[in-house]
Design a protein around this motif. Sequence first.
Motif, PDB file in Angstrom:
ATOM      1  N   PRO A  41       0.824  -1.224   0.000  1.00 48.47           N
ATOM      2  CA  PRO A  41       0.000   0.000   0.000  1.00 48.47           C
ATOM      3  C   PRO A  41       0.853   1.267   0.000  1.00 48.47           C
ATOM      4  N   LEU A  42       1.997   1.202   0.702  1.00 48.68           N
ATOM      5  CA  LEU A  42       2.863   2.383   0.769  1.00 48.68           C
ATOM      6  C   LEU A  42       3.482   2.690  -0.588  1.00 48.68           C
ATOM      7  N   PHE A  43       3.945   1.654  -1.275  1.00 51.70           N
ATOM      8  CA  PHE A  43       4.489   1.867  -2.619  1.00 51.70           C
ATOM      9  C   PHE A  43       3.409   2.398  -3.567  1.00 51.70           C
ATOM     10  N   GLN A  44       2.237   1.759  -3.518  1.00 51.96           N
ATOM     11  CA  GLN A  44       1.199   2.157  -4.483  1.00 51.96           C
ATOM     12  C   GLN A  44       0.681   3.566  -4.208  1.00 51.96           C
ATOM     13  N   ASP A  45       0.600   3.952  -2.912  1.00 53.07           N
ATOM     14  CA  ASP A  45       0.237   5.337  -2.593  1.00 53.07           C
ATOM     15  C   ASP A  45       1.269   6.303  -3.181  1.00 53.07           C
ATOM     16  N   ALA A  46       2.552   5.936  -3.000  1.00 54.81           N
ATOM     17  CA  ALA A  46       3.631   6.819  -3.483  1.00 54.81           C
ATOM     18  C   ALA A  46       3.609   6.911  -5.008  1.00 54.81           C
ATOM     19  N   TRP A  47       3.387   5.794  -5.669  1.00 58.48           N
ATOM     20  CA  TRP A  47       3.353   5.808  -7.142  1.00 58.48           C
ATOM     21  C   TRP A  47       2.223   6.702  -7.651  1.00 58.48           C
ATOM     22  N   LEU A 104      12.010  12.583   6.580  1.00 58.69           N
ATOM     23  CA  LEU A 104      12.904  12.078   7.632  1.00 58.69           C
ATOM     24  C   LEU A 104      13.332  10.642   7.330  1.00 58.69           C
ATOM     25  N   GLU A 105      12.416   9.832   6.839  1.00 59.62           N
ATOM     26  CA  GLU A 105      12.789   8.439   6.546  1.00 59.62           C
ATOM     27  C   GLU A 105      13.816   8.369   5.423  1.00 59.62           C
ATOM     28  N   VAL A 151      16.978  -7.862  14.997  1.00 57.36           N
ATOM     29  CA  VAL A 151      16.222  -6.732  14.462  1.00 57.36           C
ATOM     30  C   VAL A 151      16.383  -6.695  12.955  1.00 57.36           C
ATOM     31  N   ASN A 152      15.371  -6.172  12.270  1.00 60.09           N
ATOM     32  CA  ASN A 152      15.505  -5.836  10.856  1.00 60.09           C
ATOM     33  C   ASN A 152      14.935  -4.441  10.662  1.00 60.09           C
ATOM     34  N   THR A 153      15.674  -3.588  10.000  1.00 62.78           N
ATOM     35  CA  THR A 153      15.151  -2.277   9.618  1.00 62.78           C
ATOM     36  C   THR A 153      15.501  -2.055   8.164  1.00 62.78           C
ATOM     37  N   CYS A 154      14.490  -1.809   7.355  1.00 57.66           N
ATOM     38  CA  CYS A 154      14.696  -1.780   5.911  1.00 57.66           C
ATOM     39  C   CYS A 154      13.966  -0.589   5.307  1.00 57.66           C
ATOM     40  N   TYR A 155      14.736   0.286   4.695  1.00 55.02           N
ATOM     41  CA  TYR A 155      14.170   1.474   4.056  1.00 55.02           C
ATOM     42  C   TYR A 155      14.104   1.279   2.549  1.00 55.02           C
ATOM     43  N   SER A 156      13.101   1.889   1.922  1.00 55.28           N
ATOM     44  CA  SER A 156      13.034   1.953   0.462  1.00 55.28           C
ATOM     45  C   SER A 156      12.828   3.405   0.068  1.00 55.28           C
ATOM     46  N   ALA A 196      10.804   8.387   1.571  1.00 52.90           N
ATOM     47  CA  ALA A 196      11.181   6.983   1.751  1.00 52.90           C
ATOM     48  C   ALA A 196      10.186   6.323   2.698  1.00 52.90           C
ATOM     49  N   ILE A 197      10.131   5.002   2.649  1.00 50.40           N
ATOM     50  CA  ILE A 197       9.235   4.223   3.507  1.00 50.40           C
ATOM     51  C   ILE A 197      10.061   3.103   4.144  1.00 50.40           C
TER      52      ILE A 197
END
Lengths: 97, 425
Positions: free
Chosen positions: B227-233, B407-408, B359-364, B371-372
Motif C-alpha cells: 500500500p505504501l508503494f502504491q500510494d507513493a506511485w 525524515l525516513e 532486528v531488521n530495519t529496511c528502508y526503500s 522513503a518508507i
Amino acid sequence: MKIHIIVAGIVALAVAPASAQTADVSILASTCSGCHGANADGSGGIPGLKGQQQAYIADQLKAFKGGSRPATVMNRLAKGYTDEEIAGLALHFSRLK
Amino acid sequence: MTGFSRRRFIAGAAGASAAIGMPQIAYGQAAARVVVIGGGFGGATTARFLKKASPQLNVTLVEPNRRFVTCPYSNLVIGGWRKLDQISFGYDRLAKAGIAVVHDTAAAIEHDRKRVRLAGGRMLPYDRLIVSPGIDLRWGAIAGYDEKAASLMPHAWKAGEQTLLLRRQLESMPDGGLFVMAAPANPFRCPPGPYERISMVASYLKQSKPRSKVLVLDAKENFSKQPLFQDAWAKLYPGMIEWVPVGKDGKVVKVDPKAKTVETEFGQVHKAAVANVIPPQFAGKIARDSGLADQSGWCPIDPTSFESRLVKGIHVVGDATIAAPMPKSGFAANSQGKVAAAAAVAMLQGKALGPIGMVNTCYSHVGKDYAISVANVFRVVPDRGLIEVPDSGGTSPRQWEDENRRLESVYADGWYASITGEMFG
C-alpha cells in the motif's frame, strides 16, 4: 575495542536474562549499530547512543514504546523490547566510550 | 588438521575464559580457526564480529571479488541518484582488523575433514565454518532466460556490472518506451527491492522521458510494503506505473531476449524497450553443493546459532537461509552474522549462548525526500523457534506527514552509511 568487549561482558553478567523471553543484551545491542553506527556514535540524522545517560536512554525507549514520544521507526522497534531489555540496552550504551 | 585434540582444546578454552571471567578465548598454543565463506552483508559482518568477540581467533574470509558492490542502494544507481563507486567497498579494513582476506572461490567444503578447498587449490582447515553464500539465479526457470540472456535483459539482482547495464539501457531508451519488469514469486532476495527499483526507474523517466510507461509483471498476488508503494506511485508518478499480479496473468514464463519480448502464463506477449527480468533464486552454489540446502534450494538453520540443520559445525547466514519470518535483507544478514559469530565463539568455548533477539530495519526510497520503511524485532522462543515479537514492528503508516517521509529518506541514508561502515569501514 578492548573496552567495548569488557563492557559487553559486564553488561551480559549484570543483566543476565531473566527469562527465555529476554534476549541476551550484548547481541541485541549489537543489532542497534546497523542504524546507529558501528560505535553507536550516530550517522546522518540518526542520533548517537554512546555515552548517553543510562536513565535518559531507558526513559526514551520507554517513551517510544508507550507512544508518548513520537518517532518514525523507534516506536515500532521499542514495542518489541521487554522492560528488562530496555534496562540492559540503556546500561550497555551508557557505558560505551 | 593440526595435531592438537579438539576435545582438549575446548575444555582448556572454557576453563581459561571462565577463570578470567571474560568472553575471550585463551588457547595456550593454537588459536581456533574460523573460516567465513562469502564477503557480503552476512559474511563481512560475521568476520568483523568474530574478531571483535575474540581478537586471538584465527579468522579467514574467502571472497572472490576484490570489491563488494552492495545490492542495497543499487536501485539508486539505476535511477541515477548515486554512482556505483559510492556503493562499492574494498576489504582493506577487514585485513587491518586482523582478518585474513583470501580472494579466491570456495570450490568445496570437505566437512568430514573440516576444511575448505579453494579453486586455486589451497586448503583451509577450520574448527568452525560460516557460510554466507548469497543467492544464485535459477537460469532456465523462465524459458529462454539464461546467463547469456541476462546480457540483453539484465536482472541486476546481483549488483555491479548488471546494475550499470540496466542503467545504460534506461539512458538509451527512447521517450515513450515501455520498461517491463518481471518480478519473482516468494521467497527471493530483498522483498521490497523490485518495487523500490520501479520507483527509481519512474523517478528517472518522469524527469527525463515523461511519455514512457512502466509495466510490472508479478509472479505473486501481493508484495512488501504494497500500500505504501502504491500510494507513493499514485502521488509521485501518476499514470506511469501498471502492476499486474499473478492472478491477472502477471507471471512471466518465457522471454525472447533478441526480440525484447516477455510472455506470461496465459500467452500474452509484451514488447519492451527495456526488460528487467528478476528470475527465481536459490542459495549460492557452494551451499547447494555442500549439502547445506534442502529440496527447496534454501538452507535450513537452527535460529539460536544459525548452525545448519543439515551439517553440524557449519553455520549459514544471510539470504541463503530459511529464516522466516526474517526477510532476505541486508540488515537481516547483518543481524544473523552477529548471532552466528557469537554462537561460533560460544561453541568453541564450550558455552551456551543466551536467548537470541534480532532486528531488521529496511528502508526503500520511492522519490525525492520520500522513503518508507519496515521494522521488525525477532526472538527465538523455545518450542516455537524464530518469531516476530507480537504487536511490534511494521511498516511506516499510510497516513503520514510529508516531513516524516522526508525524515525516513534521511534516516535511510544514515542507515546505509552505518551498516556499510560497520562491515567495511
